[in-house]
Design an enzyme around this catalytic site. Structure first.
Site, PDB file in Angstrom:
ATOM      1  N   HIS A  76      -4.822   8.646   4.909  1.00 61.57           N
ATOM      2  CA  HIS A  76      -3.551   9.057   5.543  1.00 61.57           C
ATOM      3  C   HIS A  76      -3.106  10.456   5.089  1.00 61.57           C
ATOM      4  O   HIS A  76      -1.905  10.719   4.945  1.00 61.57           O
ATOM      5  CB  HIS A  76      -2.435   8.049   5.252  1.00 61.57           C
ATOM      6  CG  HIS A  76      -2.685   6.677   5.797  1.00 61.57           C
ATOM      7  ND1 HIS A  76      -2.210   6.257   7.013  1.00 61.57           N
ATOM      8  CD2 HIS A  76      -3.390   5.629   5.300  1.00 61.57           C
ATOM      9  CE1 HIS A  76      -2.575   5.004   7.226  1.00 61.57           C
ATOM     10  NE2 HIS A  76      -3.306   4.601   6.201  1.00 61.57           N
ATOM     11  N   ASN A 149       0.923   0.145  10.106  1.00 63.14           N
ATOM     12  CA  ASN A 149       0.025   0.909  10.974  1.00 63.14           C
ATOM     13  C   ASN A 149       0.410   0.682  12.427  1.00 63.14           C
ATOM     14  O   ASN A 149       1.236  -0.184  12.725  1.00 63.14           O
ATOM     15  CB  ASN A 149      -1.424   0.438  10.774  1.00 63.14           C
ATOM     16  CG  ASN A 149      -2.076   1.032   9.524  1.00 63.14           C
ATOM     17  OD1 ASN A 149      -1.635   2.051   9.008  1.00 63.14           O
ATOM     18  ND2 ASN A 149      -3.123   0.389   9.056  1.00 63.14           N
ATOM     19  N   HIS A 340       5.141   2.650  -0.923  1.00 61.92           N
ATOM     20  CA  HIS A 340       4.468   1.592  -1.678  1.00 61.92           C
ATOM     21  C   HIS A 340       4.769   0.242  -1.030  1.00 61.92           C
ATOM     22  O   HIS A 340       5.947  -0.143  -0.918  1.00 61.92           O
ATOM     23  CB  HIS A 340       4.981   1.616  -3.121  1.00 61.92           C
ATOM     24  CG  HIS A 340       4.324   0.604  -4.018  1.00 61.92           C
ATOM     25  ND1 HIS A 340       3.232  -0.146  -3.645  1.00 61.92           N
ATOM     26  CD2 HIS A 340       4.604   0.234  -5.296  1.00 61.92           C
ATOM     27  CE1 HIS A 340       2.881  -0.935  -4.636  1.00 61.92           C
ATOM     28  NE2 HIS A 340       3.692  -0.728  -5.647  1.00 61.92           N
TER      29      HIS A 340
HETATM   30 FE1  HDE Z   1      -2.790   1.921   2.624  1.00 64.98          FE
HETATM   31  N1  HDE Z   1      -2.963   3.316   1.171  1.00 64.98           N
HETATM   32  N2  HDE Z   1      -4.126   0.756   1.661  1.00 64.98           N
HETATM   33  N3  HDE Z   1      -2.813   0.568   4.179  1.00 64.98           N
HETATM   34  N4  HDE Z   1      -1.567   3.063   3.667  1.00 64.98           N
HETATM   35  C1  HDE Z   1      -2.353   4.518   1.181  1.00 64.98           C
HETATM   36  O1  HDE Z   1      -1.223   5.466  -0.655  1.00 64.98           O
HETATM   37  C2  HDE Z   1      -4.479   0.904   0.373  1.00 64.98           C
HETATM   38  C3  HDE Z   1      -3.501  -0.609   4.224  1.00 64.98           C
HETATM   39  C4  HDE Z   1      -0.921   2.755   4.818  1.00 64.98           C
HETATM   40  O2  HDE Z   1       2.493   8.098   4.893  1.00 64.98           O
HETATM   41  C5  HDE Z   1      -2.512   5.262  -0.118  1.00 64.98           C
HETATM   42  O3  HDE Z   1       0.253   7.125  -0.970  1.00 64.98           O
HETATM   43  C6  HDE Z   1      -5.297  -0.196  -0.053  1.00 64.98           C
HETATM   44  C7  HDE Z   1      -3.001  -1.457   5.271  1.00 64.98           C
HETATM   45  C8  HDE Z   1      -0.136   3.879   5.262  1.00 64.98           C
HETATM   46  O4  HDE Z   1       2.357   8.258   2.699  1.00 64.98           O
HETATM   47  C9  HDE Z   1      -3.286   4.256  -0.996  1.00 64.98           C
HETATM   48  C10 HDE Z   1      -5.427  -0.996   1.049  1.00 64.98           C
HETATM   49  C11 HDE Z   1      -1.990  -0.741   5.860  1.00 64.98           C
HETATM   50  C12 HDE Z   1      -0.331   4.868   4.307  1.00 64.98           C
HETATM   51  C13 HDE Z   1      -3.501   3.098  -0.041  1.00 64.98           C
HETATM   52  C14 HDE Z   1      -4.689  -0.397   2.106  1.00 64.98           C
HETATM   53  C15 HDE Z   1      -1.897   0.521   5.159  1.00 64.98           C
HETATM   54  C16 HDE Z   1      -1.223   4.331   3.330  1.00 64.98           C
HETATM   55  C17 HDE Z   1      -3.073   6.643   0.012  1.00 64.98           C
HETATM   56  C18 HDE Z   1      -6.216  -2.278   1.199  1.00 64.98           C
HETATM   57  C19 HDE Z   1      -1.131  -1.146   7.052  1.00 64.98           C
HETATM   58  C20 HDE Z   1       0.261   6.269   4.312  1.00 64.98           C
HETATM   59  C21 HDE Z   1      -1.947   7.594  -0.276  1.00 64.98           C
HETATM   60  C22 HDE Z   1      -5.972  -3.227   0.237  1.00 64.98           C
HETATM   61  C23 HDE Z   1      -0.348  -2.310   6.803  1.00 64.98           C
HETATM   62  C24 HDE Z   1       1.618   6.282   3.689  1.00 64.98           C
HETATM   63  C25 HDE Z   1      -0.843   6.759  -0.656  1.00 64.98           C
HETATM   64  C26 HDE Z   1       2.211   7.661   3.767  1.00 64.98           C
HETATM   65  C27 HDE Z   1      -1.631   5.026   2.183  1.00 64.98           C
HETATM   66  C28 HDE Z   1      -4.141   1.989  -0.416  1.00 64.98           C
HETATM   67  C29 HDE Z   1      -4.632  -0.955   3.412  1.00 64.98           C
HETATM   68  C30 HDE Z   1      -0.946   1.515   5.551  1.00 64.98           C
HETATM   69  C31 HDE Z   1      -4.536   4.762  -1.644  1.00 64.98           C
HETATM   70  C32 HDE Z   1      -5.889  -0.382  -1.427  1.00 64.98           C
HETATM   71  C33 HDE Z   1      -3.498  -2.869   5.631  1.00 64.98           C
HETATM   72  C34 HDE Z   1       0.712   3.961   6.518  1.00 64.98           C
HETATM   73  O5  HDE Z   1      -2.537   3.821  -2.085  1.00 64.98           O
END
Ligand code: HDE
Length: 682
Positions: A76, A149, A340
């Protein structure tokens, strides 16, 4: 709470005001506040001599510049954000004690960041990808982040696989290609070897992966969460954002061209809409399942590769979010915002979804490296609007000056404060779910059906949507170099629909699978974009005008378009003014080369009796390309000749006629449909 500390729609804006700085009109100083007398030449030993170490102004300026970049988000990275307000429609007290949902008309400030997932921070925006839809609610009880999402399902079921999935979809490590694209061997190799991806991949191959606008997509919290009310009763809940403009998409050829013509297409659209006062709106909907019904469905509620069909579990609309203010500074706000999935408030709790559980660790962890330490909550954009007090101290960049002798609990010297609050007083109490089990590394049996909902998605699509999915698979797999990767993928997707997989197989030179799913089982009509809200509001019409155009009639058409909230941009051969037959003038917004047909929702060709050959050639291109992308095309007067030359008359969504007659109304009706899939495009 007294009046002064009451949280309202403007609370975040008022808080941010303390941190804003306007530099225009001020004296230039160093960061130490010393006025600078010269900012073009470094301090040297002689005019042609070496620069001197004691030049503190040079050193400070250069050092700060050298450290300007922070690590981009690991996923992202490419995002854009806006401020707004959430208003609750009614009290949800029977379901949750969350205060921002407890009162009809209650307003809470929000900050929303939309993003693509795979691309780097500078990548194009209209790529085939999931879009992030992350919302921070600055509530009176602390920040609540709904980090969702634009698709309701995810690619994997257990967080431990997230690094593998992301490695597979990101550019390949040996040559760092392709950027912001899933059309490559490692992603599809991962897919075939991790078949839980099937359902989310169907969404990724669908039109949902190519949103026309961040304003025209829905959002989903994806996981099951819990609502907990004041009596301690829990319900499972899924969160949905519903765009009031409906869900609309680009076509693939158009999306690829926009990546070159305007790589900022989606952010520009959001920014301009807000500047124009066309504030994007999303209604919040919740799907509720009582705890006792947990096992009543043909999917596991804890499995993030499954959606809750809204025909079975209806969406109750509980409030509306309006985005009404662009950021002042993209780095300070959009880049430094730290979302978060674990930021919850009393009344909202987690389920045992193993994907969600892993996210609860990952988000703080990633901010530590991205924002450089544990004090990122003090950054203006991340600060809660309610007071916060605890015994955490120090760390890089600490801003709070905690007074007093005591920084531990329990204590006697500060009367044992800050003190925990009881749940009745707003203290967060984790839901007391009864748990028993053995420590195992395992996947539940109930998570093992990977294809039923993927097939439901396919079965719910309209004919053009199905065609687009086949084209998307054919493009993506066609880009894979290894035959075995293509073959494994078509064999896998035969489990979704045999005919679909066979067609793709033929297109990509694979052996068509012989067996697979041929049943047309369950459908969920709500999944098809055919059934979305359709409105012409905020659509952008490119108008091709040449000197000597029929100004009186054209003005009437403009008025009609604007009255329905459409945006009109004048495109002509040269910038400056374009003058009509009767002396009416319009300022040209774009020339044929600074604009492009892919940047408009519809083209209105007017021309004039005496346009140049270049004008005629460009107008034919604009009209032709809009037609090929199924867009509404309108023409009056001299504009008709380009329609006639391309034999478009009478085709769906091609509106010709007199600007005096029903033309405007017919054209607006055609624009309302968004695209005309029933058109015969060669
Ligand atoms: Fe994320 N995801 N994600 N994700 N995600 C990040 O956090 C992660 C997942 C989502 O505009 C990171 O600050 C793991 C689902 C959005 O700043 C990180 C898993 C959904 C955004 C991270 C998922 C999301 C992130 C990268 C699986 C929809 C952007 C930078 C277990 C429900 C937020 C950050 C923004 C961002 C980890 C799966 C949505 C690395 C480990 C499912 C919208 O922490």
């Amino acid at each position: 709470m007294d009046k002064k500390t009451k949280i309202g729609a403007d609370s975040k804006d008022e808080q941010l005001e303390q941190f804003r700085s306007d530099d225009a009109g001020k004296d230039l100083t160093t960061n130490q506040g010393v006025k600078v007398s010269e900012d073009e030449f470094s301090l040297k030993a002689g005019e042609r001599g070496p620069t001197l170490m004691e030049d503190f102004h040079f050193r400070e300026k250069m050092t700060h510049f050298d450290h300007e970049r922070i690590p981009e988000r690991v996923v992202h990275a490419r995002g854009y954000a806006a401020h707004g307000v959430f208003e609750a429609y009614d009290s949800l007290e029977h379901l949750t004690k969350a205060k921002f949902l407890s009162e009809k008309g209650k307003k809470t400030p929000v900050f929303v960041r939309f993003s693509t997932v795979a691309g780097s921070r500078g990548s194009a925006e209209t790529v085939r990808d999931v879009r992030g839809f992350a919302t921070k609610f600055y509530t009176e009880e602390g920040n609540y982040d709904l980090v969702g999402n634009n698709m309701p399902v995810f690619f994997i079921q257990d967080a431990i696989k997230f690094p593998d999935f992301v490695h597979a979809v990101k550019p390949e490590p040996h040559n760092e290609m392709p950027q912001a694209a899933s059309a490559h061997d490692t992603l599809w190799d991962f897919v075939a070897h991790n078949q839980e991806t099937a359902h989310a991949i169907m969404w990724l191959m669908s039109d949902r992966a190519l949103p026309r606008s961040f304003r025209m997509m829905d959002g989903f919290g994806v996981h099951a969460f819990r609502f907990v009310n004041a009596e301690g009763k829990s319900h499972f809940v899924k969160f949905n954002w519903k765009s009031t403009l409906g869900v609309h998409s680009l076509v693939w050829d158009e999306a690829q061209k926009i990546s070159g013509k305007d790589p900022d297409f989606n952010r520009r659209d959001l920014y301009e809409a807000i500047e124009n006062g066309d504030y994007p709106e999303f209604e919040l909907g919740v799907q509720i399942i009582p705890e006792e019904d947990e096992h009543k469905f043909d999917f596991d509620l804890l499995d993030a590769t499954k959606l809750w069909p809204q025909e079975e579990i209806p969406i109750q609309i509980v409030g509306k979010m309006t985005l009404n203010r662009n950021v002042d500074n993209v780095f300070a706000e959009t880049e430094q915002v730290a979302f978060h999935a674990g930021h919850v408030v009393p009344g909202i709790d987690f389920s045992n979804d193993p994907l969600l559980q892993g996210r609860l660790f990952s988000y703080t962890d990633t901010q530590l490296i991205r924002l450089g330490g544990p004090n990122f909550h003090e950054l203006p954009i991340n600060r809660p609007v309610c007071p916060f007090h605890n015994n955490q101290r120090d760390g890089y960049g600490r801003q709070t000056i905690n007074r007093g002798q005591v920084s531990y609990h329990k204590n006697g010297l500060a009367n044992n404060t800050p003190a925990p609050a009881s749940p009745a007083d707003g203290g967060f109490e984790h839901y007391q779910e009864k748990m028993e089990g053995r420590k195992v590394r395992a996947r539940s049996e109930s998570f093992k059906d990977h294809f039923s909902q993927a097939a439901m998605f396919w079965n719910s699509m309209s004919a053009p949507e199905k065609e687009h999915i086949i084209e998307a698979f054919s493009f993506e797999l066609g880009k894979c170099k290894e035959k075995v990767v293509r073959q494994n993928a078509v064999d896998m997707f035969a489990n979704v629909n045999l005919e679909m997989a066979q067609t793709v197989a033929k297109n990509v030179g694979a052996v068509p699978p012989e067996s697979g799913n041929t049943e047309i089982g369950k459908t969920s009509p709500a999944l098809s974009q055919e059934n979305t809200i359709k409105t012409p509001a905020t659509r952008k019409v490119g108008v091709l005008l040449g000197d000597g155009f029929e100004d009186k009639e054209v003005s009437k058409v403009f008025d009609a378009l604007k009255a329905k909230g459409l945006q009109v941009e004048i495109v002509s051969e040269m910038q400056g003014m374009v003058t009509g037959k009767n002396g009416g003038e319009f300022e040209v917004d774009h020339t044929f080369t600074t604009a492009d047909p892919v940047l408009y929702d519809a083209i209105y060709a007017v021309g004039s009796a005496s346009v140049s050959r270049k004008f005629a050639k460009e107008a034919a291109r604009y009209v032709g390309e809009a037609f090929d992308h199924y867009k509404p095309v309108g023409a009056t007067h001299d504009g008709m000749k380009w329609i006639e030359a391309a034999h478009m008359q009478g085709q769906p969504g091609v509106i010709t006629g007199s600007a005096d007659g029903s033309f405007a109304a017919d054209f607006i009706a055609a624009i309302t449909k968004h695209r005309h899939w029933d058109r015969q495009v060669e």
